[in-house]
Design an enzyme around this catalytic site. Structure first.
Site, PDB file in Angstrom:
ATOM      1  N   CYS A  74       0.861  -1.180   0.000  1.00 36.80           N
ATOM      2  CA  CYS A  74       0.000   0.000   0.000  1.00 36.80           C
ATOM      3  C   CYS A  74       0.894   1.227   0.000  1.00 36.80           C
ATOM      4  O   CYS A  74       2.113   1.116  -0.126  1.00 36.80           O
ATOM      5  CB  CYS A  74      -0.946  -0.006   1.205  1.00 36.80           C
ATOM      6  SG  CYS A  74      -0.086  -0.086   2.789  1.00 36.80           S
ATOM      7  N   THR A  75       0.334   2.403   0.160  1.00 31.69           N
ATOM      8  CA  THR A  75       1.111   3.638   0.019  1.00 31.69           C
ATOM      9  C   THR A  75       2.213   3.771   1.062  1.00 31.69           C
ATOM     10  O   THR A  75       3.372   3.996   0.734  1.00 31.69           O
ATOM     11  CB  THR A  75       0.181   4.866   0.094  1.00 31.69           C
ATOM     12  OG1 THR A  75      -0.874   4.711  -0.836  1.00 31.69           O
ATOM     13  CG2 THR A  75       0.951   6.144  -0.218  1.00 31.69           C
TER      14      THR A  75
END
EC number: 1.14.-.-
Length: 313
Positions: free
Chosen positions: A178-179
Site C-alpha cells: 500500500c502507500t
C-alpha cells in the site's frame, strides 16, 4: 534560498488506551511546531500525513517519541516547494485505517515485513500472489508489475474481495503493499486470521520503496497517489503531473484536463455528468473563493483563519 517543505507520512499500530486524552496535547504540539495536516488516533494507534519545516517535523517527531510507546514510530519523508495542506487537525477514530472487521489487531498478529531491498526478489517468485490493497483510483495511477487490482472503492470492501477470490488452501504465499505500509499491515493481520499461512507485506509501503530502491532496478510502474495537494509523486518522490478534481476527488491527468468536461475546481471527465446540483454549486462557490483570494494575493481560503490573522497583525 527558501527551504523545501518536509512532508512526513507516519503511523504506528500500538495500544493507546488514553487516545482520547492525547488529542489536545498532540494538536498543541502540531500548532507549536507549525505543522499542517491531519493525524488520526485510535485505541489501535496513530496514522496520518503532516508537513512543515525541517525543524517543525523534527520537533513533532521528538514530541511523539517522548512517549515510549511511539519511540519507533514509522515515518517516510518527501519534499515539496508549497504547503500541501491547509489545516491542522487531530481526529479521534475507531480505527486508524478502517477495515470494519472486529478482532483484527496488528498489535497481536501481523504478517512478515519485507524490506524494500528484498521486495523485488519476493514478487518475482511465480508462486507469490501479489495484491495491491489500495483503492481503484490509486491503482489506476501506478502499481507494481504483476500486481492484482481488487478494484475496491474503499478498504472496507477488501475482506469480501478476499473471501470471494482466494483460498488459503490454494494460495500459499501472499504479498501485499500500500502507500505507506499501514493498510497492508492491517490486511495481513486479517488474512492470517482467515487461515492464510505465508503473508508478506512491504515495510514502509510504496513510498519507502521509491525512496530506497534505485529507479534502474524498480518494478514500480507509473506514479504513486499521495493524500495531499501534490496528488501524486514520481519514482524520485518529486511531484507528479496529476491534479485532483475538487468535486469528485478523482486524480486527473494532463489528458483529463484537456477535456471539454474539465473545469478547474468544478468538474472533470469522471464526474461532469454525475454531480448533484448541490455538489456542483458547492464546487463553484469554493472555486470562486480560491480565485478571489489569488487575485487579492491572499492565502488559500481553505483552512486559513482571516479573523485570527488580522487580530495577530
Amino acid at each position: 534560498m527558501t527551504q523545501p517543505i518536509v512532508v512526513a507520512a507516519l503511523y504506528k499500530f500500538v495500544t493507546l488506551e488514553d487516545y482520547v486524552d492525547l488529542r489536545e496535547p498532540l494538536l498543541q504540539a502540531m500548532v507549536d511546531n507549525g505543522i499542517k495536516g491531519t493525524l488520526l488516533i485510535a485505541e489501535e494507534g496513530i496514522n496520518g500525513t503532516v508537513s512543515g519545516s525541517r525543524e517543525g517535523i523534527d520537533g513533532l517527531l521528538a514530541w511523539l517519541k517522548n512517549d515510549p510507546r511511539m519511540i519507533d514510530i514509522d515515518h517516510k519523508e518527501s519534499y515539496c516547494d508549497e504547503q500541501p495542506f491547509y489545516r491542522t487537525k487531530v481526529k479521534l477514530k475507531k480505527e486508524i485505517v478502517t477495515l470494519g472487521v472486529e478482532g483484527v489487531d496488528p498489535n497481536k498478529k501481523v504478517g512478515t515485513y519485507v524490506e524494500p531491498q528484498d521486495w523485488n526478489a519476493l514478487i518475482s517468485d511465480p508462486e507469490v500472489l501479489l495484491i495491491d490493497t489500495r483503492n481503484d483510483y490509486e491503482v489506476a495511477i501506478g502499481t507494481f508489475e504483476g500486481a492484482i487490482d481488487p478494484k475496491t472503492t474503499s478498504f472496507r470492501e477488501f475482506p469480501d474481495y478476499i473471501k470471494e477470490h482466494f483460498d488459503p488452501a490454494v494460495h500459499k504465499k501472499v504479498a501485499m503493499f500500500c502507500t505507506g505500509g499501514i493498510r497492508c499491515e492491517k490486511a495481513s493481520s486479517y488474512m492470517l486470521g482467515e487461515g492464510f499461512e505465508e503473508v508478506y507485506h512491504l515495510k514502509g509501503g510504496i513510498l519507502k520503496y521509491l525512496e530506497e530502491v534505485p529507479q534502474e532496478e524498480t518494478k514500480w510502474q507509473g506514479d504513486c497517489f499521495v493524500f495531499d495537494n501534490r496528488v501524486t509523486v514520481r519514482h524520485d518522490l518529486s511531484e507528479g503531473d496529476y491534479d485532483q478534481c475538487h468535486a469528485c476527488r478523482t486524480p486527473v491527468s494532463v489528458e483529463d484536463r484537456a477535456s471539454e468536461h474539465y473545469v478547474a475546481g468544478i468538474s472533470c471527465p469522471h464526474c461532469w455528468d454525475k454531480l448533484s446540483e448541490k455538489t456542483r454549486r458547492s464546487a463553484i462557490d469554493r472555486q470562486k473563493q480560491i480565485e478571489l483570494a489569488k487575485a487579492r494575493n491572499m492565502p488559500h481560503p481553505i483552512g486559513y483563519n482571516y479573523k485570527q490573522a488580522s487580530t495577530e497583525a
